[in-house]
Design a protein around this motif. Structure first.
Motif, PDB file in Angstrom:
ATOM      1  N   ASP A 279       0.835  -1.204   0.000  1.00 26.95           N
ATOM      2  CA  ASP A 279       0.000   0.000   0.000  1.00 26.95           C
ATOM      3  C   ASP A 279       0.869   1.254   0.000  1.00 26.95           C
ATOM      4  N   CYS A 280       1.894   1.253   0.856  1.00 23.54           N
ATOM      5  CA  CYS A 280       2.793   2.415   0.950  1.00 23.54           C
ATOM      6  C   CYS A 280       3.658   2.555  -0.296  1.00 23.54           C
ATOM      7  N   VAL A 281       4.113   1.443  -0.839  1.00 26.60           N
ATOM      8  CA  VAL A 281       4.983   1.474  -2.016  1.00 26.60           C
ATOM      9  C   VAL A 281       4.276   2.141  -3.194  1.00 26.60           C
ATOM     10  N   LEU A 282       2.992   1.875  -3.362  1.00 25.70           N
ATOM     11  CA  LEU A 282       2.241   2.379  -4.512  1.00 25.70           C
ATOM     12  C   LEU A 282       1.695   3.798  -4.311  1.00 25.70           C
ATOM     13  N   LYS A 283       1.848   4.342  -3.110  1.00 29.51           N
ATOM     14  CA  LYS A 283       1.221   5.621  -2.773  1.00 29.51           C
ATOM     15  C   LYS A 283       1.593   6.744  -3.747  1.00 29.51           C
ATOM     16  N   GLY A 284       2.876   6.865  -4.072  1.00 24.32           N
ATOM     17  CA  GLY A 284       3.343   7.993  -4.876  1.00 24.32           C
ATOM     18  C   GLY A 284       2.818   8.010  -6.297  1.00 24.32           C
ATOM     19  N   THR A 285       2.497   6.837  -6.851  1.00 19.86           N
ATOM     20  CA  THR A 285       2.051   6.768  -8.259  1.00 19.86           C
ATOM     21  C   THR A 285       0.576   6.384  -8.378  1.00 19.86           C
ATOM     22  N   LYS A 286      -0.124   6.340  -7.259  1.00 24.25           N
ATOM     23  CA  LYS A 286      -1.504   5.831  -7.268  1.00 24.25           C
ATOM     24  C   LYS A 286      -2.417   6.645  -8.181  1.00 24.25           C
ATOM     25  N   GLN A 287      -2.368   7.970  -8.071  1.00 25.70           N
ATOM     26  CA  GLN A 287      -3.277   8.802  -8.865  1.00 25.70           C
ATOM     27  C   GLN A 287      -2.984   8.667 -10.357  1.00 25.70           C
ATOM     28  N   ALA A 288      -1.701   8.591 -10.699  1.00 26.53           N
ATOM     29  CA  ALA A 288      -1.322   8.425 -12.110  1.00 26.53           C
ATOM     30  C   ALA A 288      -1.831   7.099 -12.658  1.00 26.53           C
ATOM     31  N   VAL A 289      -1.766   6.057 -11.848  1.00 24.77           N
ATOM     32  CA  VAL A 289      -2.251   4.734 -12.256  1.00 24.77           C
ATOM     33  C   VAL A 289      -3.765   4.768 -12.477  1.00 24.77           C
ATOM     34  N   LEU A 290      -4.496   5.409 -11.556  1.00 24.92           N
ATOM     35  CA  LEU A 290      -5.962   5.476 -11.679  1.00 24.92           C
ATOM     36  C   LEU A 290      -6.369   6.251 -12.932  1.00 24.92           C
ATOM     37  N   THR A 291      -5.687   7.344 -13.208  1.00 32.98           N
ATOM     38  CA  THR A 291      -5.984   8.141 -14.406  1.00 32.98           C
ATOM     39  C   THR A 291      -5.732   7.327 -15.673  1.00 32.98           C
ATOM     40  N   GLU A 292      -4.569   6.659 -15.695  1.00 28.86           N
ATOM     41  CA  GLU A 292      -4.217   5.821 -16.843  1.00 28.86           C
ATOM     42  C   GLU A 292      -5.227   4.691 -17.033  1.00 28.86           C
ATOM     43  N   TYR A 293      -5.647   4.109 -15.939  1.00 28.77           N
ATOM     44  CA  TYR A 293      -6.604   2.999 -15.974  1.00 28.77           C
ATOM     45  C   TYR A 293      -7.918   3.438 -16.621  1.00 28.77           C
ATOM     46  N   GLU A 294      -8.441   4.586 -16.197  1.00 24.76           N
ATOM     47  CA  GLU A 294      -9.706   5.077 -16.745  1.00 24.76           C
ATOM     48  C   GLU A 294      -9.568   5.408 -18.232  1.00 24.76           C
ATOM     49  N   GLU A 295      -8.436   5.984 -18.610  1.00 24.81           N
ATOM     50  CA  GLU A 295      -8.223   6.341 -20.019  1.00 24.81           C
ATOM     51  C   GLU A 295      -8.177   5.099 -20.915  1.00 24.81           C
ATOM     52  N   LYS A 296      -7.382   4.128 -20.511  1.00 23.13           N
ATOM     53  CA  LYS A 296      -7.221   2.932 -21.345  1.00 23.13           C
ATOM     54  C   LYS A 296      -8.491   2.093 -21.354  1.00 23.13           C
ATOM     55  N   LYS A 297      -9.201   2.084 -20.236  1.00 29.12           N
ATOM     56  CA  LYS A 297     -10.462   1.336 -20.185  1.00 29.12           C
ATOM     57  C   LYS A 297     -11.480   1.950 -21.141  1.00 29.12           C
ATOM     58  N   ALA A 298     -11.532   3.279 -21.194  1.00 29.65           N
ATOM     59  CA  ALA A 298     -12.445   3.971 -22.101  1.00 29.65           C
ATOM     60  C   ALA A 298     -12.089   3.718 -23.566  1.00 29.65           C
ATOM     61  N   MET A 299     -10.805   3.497 -23.823  1.00 29.77           N
ATOM     62  CA  MET A 299     -10.354   3.252 -25.199  1.00 29.77           C
ATOM     63  C   MET A 299     -10.465   1.779 -25.584  1.00 29.77           C
ATOM     64  N   GLY A 300     -10.823   0.920 -24.598  1.00 31.90           N
ATOM     65  CA  GLY A 300     -10.932  -0.519 -24.876  1.00 31.90           C
ATOM     66  C   GLY A 300      -9.594  -1.194 -25.065  1.00 31.90           C
ATOM     67  N   ILE A 301      -8.559  -0.616 -24.477  1.00 30.39           N
ATOM     68  CA  ILE A 301      -7.198  -1.170 -24.597  1.00 30.39           C
ATOM     69  C   ILE A 301      -6.841  -1.900 -23.299  1.00 30.39           C
ATOM     70  N   ASN A 302      -6.121  -3.019 -23.434  1.00 28.62           N
ATOM     71  CA  ASN A 302      -5.633  -3.726 -22.245  1.00 28.62           C
ATOM     72  C   ASN A 302      -4.717  -2.784 -21.459  1.00 28.62           C
ATOM     73  N   PRO A 303      -5.120  -2.415 -20.253  1.00 27.90           N
ATOM     74  CA  PRO A 303      -4.353  -1.387 -19.539  1.00 27.90           C
ATOM     75  C   PRO A 303      -3.090  -1.887 -18.842  1.00 27.90           C
ATOM     76  N   GLU A 304      -2.939  -3.186 -18.672  1.00 29.07           N
ATOM     77  CA  GLU A 304      -1.891  -3.710 -17.794  1.00 29.07           C
ATOM     78  C   GLU A 304      -0.498  -3.168 -18.075  1.00 29.07           C
ATOM     79  N   PRO A 305       0.046  -3.275 -19.312  1.00 27.76           N
ATOM     80  CA  PRO A 305       1.425  -2.768 -19.514  1.00 27.76           C
ATOM     81  C   PRO A 305       1.562  -1.286 -19.211  1.00 27.76           C
ATOM     82  N   PHE A 306       0.514  -0.502 -19.464  1.00 34.21           N
ATOM     83  CA  PHE A 306       0.560   0.933 -19.204  1.00 34.21           C
ATOM     84  C   PHE A 306       0.543   1.208 -17.692  1.00 34.21           C
TER      85      PHE A 306
END
Length: 580
Positions: free
Chosen positions: A40-67
């Motif tokens: 939980d602590c390790v991911l704290k610094g990049t959490k918001q960037a990951v959530l933003t990326e997740y929503e973008e790629k999900k909306a585009m229908g792209i597999n988000p995992e590598p991003f």
């Protein structure tokens, strides 16, 4: 927060569990929650960037995992908008929200919590009304790598496991090795390759078949990082204990290693890395543990595959499987044509000498010595491990010996290299200082015989010095008149018959002619004796202590007599005093 304070803080969770949990079950809660908070602590610094990326790629229908992996900066991620502190905002739904949070981790992390059987503990804590309090306790501590580095975190896990193992009467030493012992082994493993490992961009593999919580792999990585930040060490391992496996996997995730390289299961019966070979290997297999559970699989491989399998040279007695791990590691060595390998393994004293000529143990020693695989054996002090005070030895094994080591074995007696610990941990009362580790490393690196305070501490011997022929000495069977009895039938007709009750065996050093030994040592005492050559066997043993024995001459008789006279006079004086 230092490691001891951090461990004490996490351990204080036990106060919440007391009454609802048996002491032996505390670890089932504390270990997975510690891992969860760390991730939980390790991911704290990049959490918001990951959530933003997740929503973008999900909306585009792209597999988000590598991003998402790229955005997180680690080989794992979490797509839940919550973190552990946010979970504290909804007391009534802590169970469902915690489940949801864990489910949003990437698959490798979810597997970690499955190995912990964490869902069972969540349900149990929830029914006991403790789930919110325990989660809150962990949400309060900061386990971010900037505050608690990976090395410190590893020590925390090891201390917690040791405590839980002691409470449960389990064998703590099966799970991990003291860090200073690992540091010594890593030094010995890499010292001859310092020049190669210092080159930019060098990539090497390292493997531990009994990985525990990953301590050996971690220290090896730290060593290489310290000596060459541009070097890359790819780690592989296997672990049988599910909790240790889960911690090892979590540790490797945070360090950016491919956790698919950490296999789960019994290395001896189910090799998790078949057909793979490695540059370096480290192992501390359990001491003196029987291998009866996997006997069927091991014997099948030995009998059906022979030297094409892992156990061709022989099998040790079922009561101690440590030499099976020695053979397993040898099978994982890179061929010399591909650069070869070197490994270190911690063994107790038994593999040095247990088993006579022809036994499985002797045949394994014969194989490693006749193939010139042992570089050195280092005796450690007693009381170095958490679960045993017995003597232990580090074997350094290689199929790419430097020219000056070929045909030789270096024995190093570092049993007096220790300092007393301020506080004992289980059976561990002694530790190696950094200076002592450096001194042992220098002894190995210099490859010379050496003494300290008048006592030998380094010896160089030939491989053949450890070999011997076991010969069977027969003496004739005689009738009541003293005449030698001869065979009357078949191949034995006309031949002297041996007297079984007078049969004896002798061990003749391999470097000596058997007949010359027999004439010198046996015939002068038994002129009618002979050797049954069909029973002669080759054996190998490494009587380590014999090579460091220092003869202490007895005191002069005059000195002893004078002491006895003084004691006698004292007793006479006492008796006379009693009469008075």
């Amino acid at each position: 927060m230092n490691q001891q304070n951090l461990s004490a803080f996490i351990w204080s969770v036990a106060d919440l569990l007391r009454g609802d949990y048996k002491q032996s079950d505390y670890g089932k809660v504390i270990l997975p929650f510690t891992v969860l908070r760390r991730l939980d602590c390790v991911l704290k610094g990049t959490k918001q960037a990951v959530l933003t990326e997740y929503e973008e790629k999900k909306a585009m229908g792209i597999n988000p995992e590598p991003f998402l992996l790229r955005k997180s900066g680690y080989s794992f991620y979490n797509t839940s908008p919550q973190d552990m502190k946010m979970l504290m905002g909804d007391h009534d739904h802590i169970r469902d929200n915690l489940y949801s949070y864990i489910q949003e981790f990437s698959p490798a992390v979810r597997d970690i919590f499955e190995r912990f059987e964490f869902h069972t503990q969540i349900e149990r804590l929830n029914k006991s009304g403790l789930l919110y309090q325990v989660t809150e306790k962990f949400a309060q501590i900061d386990l971010h790598p900037e505050n608690v580095d990976n090395h410190q975190m590893g020590l925390v896990f090891e201390e917690l496991i040791r405590k839980f193992a002691e409470i449960s009467n389990e064998t703590a030493g099966e799970h991990f090795t003291p860090r200073e012992v690992i540091s010594l082994m890593v030094n010995l493993l890499f010292i001859e390759d310092d020049e190669v490992l210092s080159k930019p961009g060098v990539v090497r593999t390292i493997y531990d078949p009994t990985a525990g919580t990953g301590g050996m792999l971690s220290v090896a990585g730290e060593y290489l990082e310290e000596h060459n930040s541009q070097a890359r060490l790819t780690v592989f391992g296997q672990e049988l204990n599910p909790e240790s496996y889960a911690i090892c996997k979590a540790d490797m995730l945070i360090k950016g290693q491919d956790v698919a390289n950490i296999a789960y299961g019994n290395t001896l019966s189910d090799d998790g890395h078949p057909q793979k070979h490695f540059d370096y290997m480290l192992s501390n297999p359990p001491f003196g543990v029987e291998w009866k559970k996997v006997e069927k699989d091991v014997r099948k491989e030995h009998e059906q595959q022979g030297y094409n399998g892992r156990f061709g040279p022989g099998l040790p007695r079922v009561s101690d499987g440590s030499m099976l791990f020695l053979l397993h590691l040898i099978s994982k060595m890179r061929p010399v044509s591909e650069g070869g390998s070197r490994f270190g393994i911690v063994l107790n004293g038994s593999p040095l000498f247990t088993g006579g000529a022809g036994s499985g143990e002797s045949e394994i020693r014969r194989y490693v010595l006749e193939n010139d695989l042992i570089e050195a054996i280092v005796a450690l002090p007693t009381d170095m491990f958490y679960n045993t005070g017995i003597s232990t030895y580090v074997w350094i094994v290689s199929n790419r010996k430097p020219e000056h080591r070929k045909g030789k074995v270096q024995l190093i007696d570092s049993s007096e290299f220790w300092q007393k610990m301020r506080k004992s941990l289980g059976s561990k009362r002694k530790e190696l200082s950094n200076d002592q580790i450096e001194e042992i490393t220098r002894l190995f690196g210099s490859f010379t015989e050496a003494e300290k305070d008048g006592k030998p501490i380094s010896r160089i011997l030939n491989n053949s010095d450890f070999g011997y022929h076991t010969i069977t000495v027969e003496r004739p069977l005689r009738d009541e008149n003293g005449n030698i009895e001869l065979g009357k039938k078949g191949k034995l007709k006309g031949m002297k018959q041996p007297n079984v009750s007078l049969r004896d065996t002798e061990n003749v050093p391999l470097v000596e002619e058997v007949e010359a030994y027999f004439k010198r040592e046996v015939l002068p005492h038994f002129p009618d004796a002979w050797i049954d050559n069909d029973k002669t066997k080759v054996g190998y043993e490494i009587p380590f202590n014999r090579y460091f024995y220092m003869f202490q001459p007895p005191r002069p008789l005059e000195e002893i007599d004078a002491e006895l006279m003084a004691v006698t006079e004292r007793i006479k004086g006492m008796l006379e005093g009693m009469r008075a």
